[in-house]
Design a protein around this motif. Structure first.
Motif, PDB file in Angstrom:
ATOM      1  N   VAL A 161      -4.491   0.884  -6.090  1.00 31.25           N
ATOM      2  CA  VAL A 161      -4.770   0.973  -4.653  1.00 31.25           C
ATOM      3  C   VAL A 161      -5.288   2.371  -4.361  1.00 31.25           C
ATOM      4  N   SER A 162      -6.452   2.434  -3.751  1.00 34.28           N
ATOM      5  CA  SER A 162      -7.048   3.746  -3.480  1.00 34.28           C
ATOM      6  C   SER A 162      -6.984   4.137  -2.009  1.00 34.28           C
ATOM      7  N   ALA A 163      -6.277   3.377  -1.208  1.00 34.44           N
ATOM      8  CA  ALA A 163      -6.162   3.675   0.224  1.00 34.44           C
ATOM      9  C   ALA A 163      -5.430   4.988   0.451  1.00 34.44           C
ATOM     10  N   THR A 164      -5.744   5.595   1.588  1.00 31.22           N
ATOM     11  CA  THR A 164      -5.014   6.789   2.000  1.00 31.22           C
ATOM     12  C   THR A 164      -3.924   6.361   2.969  1.00 31.22           C
ATOM     13  N   HIS A 165      -2.996   7.248   3.221  1.00 35.00           N
ATOM     14  CA  HIS A 165      -1.849   6.912   4.059  1.00 35.00           C
ATOM     15  C   HIS A 165      -1.697   7.905   5.205  1.00 35.00           C
ATOM     16  N   GLY A 166      -2.815   8.259   5.818  1.00 29.94           N
ATOM     17  CA  GLY A 166      -2.756   9.220   6.909  1.00 29.94           C
ATOM     18  C   GLY A 166      -2.249  10.554   6.408  1.00 29.94           C
ATOM     19  N   ARG A 167      -1.251  11.083   7.072  1.00 29.62           N
ATOM     20  CA  ARG A 167      -0.696  12.374   6.663  1.00 29.62           C
ATOM     21  C   ARG A 167       0.364  12.228   5.580  1.00 29.62           C
ATOM     22  N   ALA A 172       5.244   9.970  -1.251  1.00 24.64           N
ATOM     23  CA  ALA A 172       6.150   9.757  -0.118  1.00 24.64           C
ATOM     24  C   ALA A 172       6.160   8.285   0.293  1.00 24.64           C
ATOM     25  N   VAL A 173       5.010   7.657   0.282  1.00 20.34           N
ATOM     26  CA  VAL A 173       4.931   6.240   0.635  1.00 20.34           C
ATOM     27  C   VAL A 173       5.620   5.388  -0.429  1.00 20.34           C
ATOM     28  N   ALA A 174       5.413   5.724  -1.698  1.00 20.05           N
ATOM     29  CA  ALA A 174       6.079   4.993  -2.782  1.00 20.05           C
ATOM     30  C   ALA A 174       7.595   5.142  -2.680  1.00 20.05           C
ATOM     31  N   ALA A 175       8.056   6.349  -2.338  1.00 18.35           N
ATOM     32  CA  ALA A 175       9.493   6.572  -2.162  1.00 18.35           C
ATOM     33  C   ALA A 175      10.034   5.737  -1.008  1.00 18.35           C
ATOM     34  N   ALA A 176       9.267   5.617   0.073  1.00 21.03           N
ATOM     35  CA  ALA A 176       9.675   4.783   1.201  1.00 21.03           C
ATOM     36  C   ALA A 176       9.755   3.312   0.777  1.00 21.03           C
ATOM     37  N   ALA A 177       8.821   2.882  -0.065  1.00 22.49           N
ATOM     38  CA  ALA A 177       8.852   1.494  -0.559  1.00 22.49           C
ATOM     39  C   ALA A 177      10.106   1.248  -1.377  1.00 22.49           C
TER      40      ALA A 177
END
Length: 183
Positions: A161-167, A172-177
């Motif tokens: 997945v090459s999407a960005t996650h804003g800021r 950090a997003v993977a940790a939230a998942a």
């Protein structure tokens, strides 16, 4: 070429796995692997009957590394399901080279029925390990199965997945998942 002691079977397998991760199964040639090891190809036949025997040994090592050793690492020290899952997730995040190998094996499986069967068996083993860990804190079997699928999908597909996650950063997003999965 300098004189070498006999190259071990494990060294041939590891060099083959590096070639596979870098260039797929077509990159795993006796001559190429021998060159990477800086040895002649004659020693290859001391350990392997043919290239297919090497490829099979490589798949055995891939399965052992990414299933057996991962489970051993997760279980080491005991703990409840969440604790063992956290250990498993940490280990999965530790190896870029393992991910490249995983993706290469899966790509190979798209063109080879025997490799596809091996990947299916590995995925089934992974899910069989995850189910009782999630079942310790999830009462709904459908939720357990969904979480298991999400873990496997996150491990295999997150790097694609090459999407960005804003800021937010990808880690950090993977940790939230992961936090979500462990609720």
């Amino acid at each position: 070429m300098p004189a070498h002691l006999r190259t071990t079977k494990a060294a041939w397998i590891e060099a083959g796995l590096r070639a596979l991760a870098a260039g797929g199964p077509d990159a795993v040639r006796v001559e190429t692997v021998a060159a990477a090891l800086q040895v002649t190809k004659g020693g290859f036949y001391h350990h392997f009957r043919d290239r297919q025997t090497l490829l099979d040994a490589m798949l055995d090592t891939w399965e052992e590394t990414l299933v057996d050793r991962a489970i051993e690492s997760s279980d080491r020290g005991g703990g409840d399901g969440r604790t063992r899952l956290r250990r498993l997730f940490s280990a999965a995040n530790a190896g870029e080279d393992l991910l490249a190998l995983e993706l290469s094996v899966r790509d190979w499986a798209r063109r080879n029925a025997a490799v596809a069967a091996r990947v299916r068996r590995v995925d089934d083993r992974r899910l069989a390990y995850l189910r009782p860990l999630f079942a310790e804190f999830c009462d709904d079997p459908a939720d357990v199965e969904g979480r298991c699928l999400l873990v496997l999908t996150l491990f295999v597909g997150e790097s694609l997945v090459s999407a960005t996650h804003g800021r937010r950063t990808r880690p950090a997003v993977a940790a939230a998942a992961v936090r979500h999965l462990l609720r």
